[in-house]
Design an enzyme around this catalytic site. Sequence first.
Site, mmCIF file in Angstrom:
data_model
loop_
_atom_site.group_PDB
_atom_site.id
_atom_site.type_symbol
_atom_site.label_atom_id
_atom_site.label_comp_id
_atom_site.label_asym_id
_atom_site.label_seq_id
_atom_site.Cartn_x
_atom_site.Cartn_y
_atom_site.Cartn_z
ATOM 1 C CG HIS A 1 2.155 -14.251 67.388
ATOM 2 N ND1 HIS A 1 0.856 -14.128 66.968
ATOM 3 C CD2 HIS A 1 2.191 -15.324 68.205
ATOM 4 C CE1 HIS A 1 0.132 -15.080 67.521
ATOM 5 N NE2 HIS A 1 0.911 -15.817 68.286
ATOM 6 C CD GLU B 1 6.119 -11.855 69.238
ATOM 7 O OE1 GLU B 1 6.139 -12.344 70.373
ATOM 8 O OE2 GLU B 1 6.087 -12.548 68.210
ATOM 9 C CB SER C 1 4.830 -15.679 72.174
ATOM 10 O OG SER C 1 5.103 -16.125 70.857
ATOM 11 C CG ASP D 1 2.103 -8.573 69.707
ATOM 12 O OD1 ASP D 1 1.807 -8.523 70.912
ATOM 13 O OD2 ASP D 1 1.638 -9.421 68.928
ATOM 14 C CG HIS E 1 3.683 -13.081 75.365
ATOM 15 N ND1 HIS E 1 3.032 -14.148 75.923
ATOM 16 C CD2 HIS E 1 3.429 -13.138 74.033
ATOM 17 C CE1 HIS E 1 2.433 -14.850 74.978
ATOM 18 N NE2 HIS E 1 2.663 -14.250 73.813
ATOM 19 C CE LYS F 1 -0.917 -13.820 74.269
ATOM 20 N NZ LYS F 1 -1.705 -14.988 73.946
HETATM 21 C C1 LIG Z 1 2.824 -12.138 70.418
HETATM 22 C C2 LIG Z 1 1.381 -12.485 70.291
HETATM 23 N N1 LIG Z 1 0.562 -11.638 69.647
HETATM 24 C C3 LIG Z 1 -0.746 -11.910 69.510
HETATM 25 C C4 LIG Z 1 -1.294 -13.054 70.021
HETATM 26 C C5 LIG Z 1 -2.750 -13.337 69.829
HETATM 27 O O1 LIG Z 1 -3.486 -12.886 70.915
HETATM 28 P P1 LIG Z 1 -4.904 -13.527 71.258
HETATM 29 O O2 LIG Z 1 -4.615 -14.821 71.918
HETATM 30 O O3 LIG Z 1 -5.553 -12.523 72.138
HETATM 31 O O4 LIG Z 1 -5.621 -13.707 69.967
HETATM 32 C C6 LIG Z 1 -0.488 -13.931 70.736
HETATM 33 C C7 LIG Z 1 -1.062 -15.128 71.393
HETATM 34 O O5 LIG Z 1 -1.237 -16.148 71.082
HETATM 35 C C8 LIG Z 1 0.889 -13.660 70.847
HETATM 36 O O6 LIG Z 1 1.699 -14.532 71.449
#
Ligand SMILES: Cc1ncc(COP(=O)(O)O)c(C=O)c1O
Length: 395
Positions: free
Chosen positions: A139, A183, A187, A212, A215, A240
């Site tokens: 991300h 991740e 996402s 991360d 999701h 989410k």
């Molecule tokens: C993998 C990932 N990490 C971090 C984020 C950011 O999270 P937030 O929307 O709470 O800022 C997102 C979302 O958009 C995401 O998809």
Amino acid sequence: MDGRESRYEAFLDKLSRERLRRDLTEIVARAARTLEVGGRTYVNLASNDYLALRFHKALIERACAWAKEFGTGSGASRLVTGNLELFGQIERKVAALKNKPAALVMASGFQANAGVLKALFDTAVLGAEPLVFSDRLNHASMHFGCQAAGVRQVRYRHLDVAHLAELLDRHSSRDRPAFILTESVFSMDGDVAPIPEIAQLGREHSAMLVVDDAHATGILGEGGRGLSDGADLVIGTFSKALGSFGAYVACSETMREYLVNRCGALIYSTALPPQVLGAIDAALDLMPSLDGERKRVADLGAHFRSKAQELGYDTAGSATQIVPVVAGTADAALRLGEDLREAGFWATAIRPPTVPQGTSRVRCVFTAAHTPEDVNGLLDALSESARRLADAAST
Ligand SMILES: Cc1ncc(COP(=O)(O)O)c(C=O)c1O
């Protein structure tokens, strides 16, 4: 205009020509299943509210109750006077959910990735430049954190453990602390990283594994624990499946203390407000009771995926509630999105730089608010779109 903005204008014009310009569409959402745009109601396939918790009575009631009791703002950063005792209560619940000794609540997932990675890769603290191995499709917020730390990432092919192993062998050096970043659920692809294998590689190469789990938290894993078992440090969000806003880091006590002392995103930003903490706290309490919802969402995703594939659509490596329908060019993705909208479904076209060139897609997301009829209606709309495309090609 005197020209001071002309370069920005030229940039925007170029994006328009390439079909890559973005805009902010105003919506009204009064329920998890649908949204309204311009007076028309659509089935919402574009929200990450996987468990449909943002309209759950328990979250709304605790958010209101905590705002009434503790006010609408925390008043200061956590290190000044914003560290309401409510944080401690939530952090104990998060640490238990993630099976980690400690947790730290932060303002947003983006801010957590940007700030925590910058702190983690601090050369002054590490005594050497870190070696950071990253999945190519991580991300944007993770790249942001690496950039902020001045790190040049060593990128491995998406989900390719053999490639990661090869790069670890080739680059590892006793003098440079190593990290692996990935991740758990990606996402934009909805595919799943093999965390146990990556964790094993991390142990073999003394590399710290940072996952991360944005999701997966809440929607996947036993009791909604996510898919980060084996990670040394987990970053995730409450925005989410947990239905509100804010983020967490789950880690050792040492790392928590380090971040409290070194993570600028925590130190220099006002603490989350009580109403948000109330929603988070209520969502965490609900987690063990939502197995039925988690299964239903997984089933909707699986049904859609198999039928969309039968229709000839490419759903990338999706294995979760996130199912991309890969269209190719930005224009093709926008057109597919428009076809779906015409049929009453709101799913967003995702284009570069969010995804690699040539893989623009419509990202379909299934939540506990959707019904099997919604999925069948969406499949009919996809089928109709494919028919139109074939007709256009043959004339
Ligand atoms: C993998 C990932 N990490 C971090 C984020 C950011 O999270 P937030 O929307 O709470 O800022 C997102 C979302 O958009 C995401 O998809």
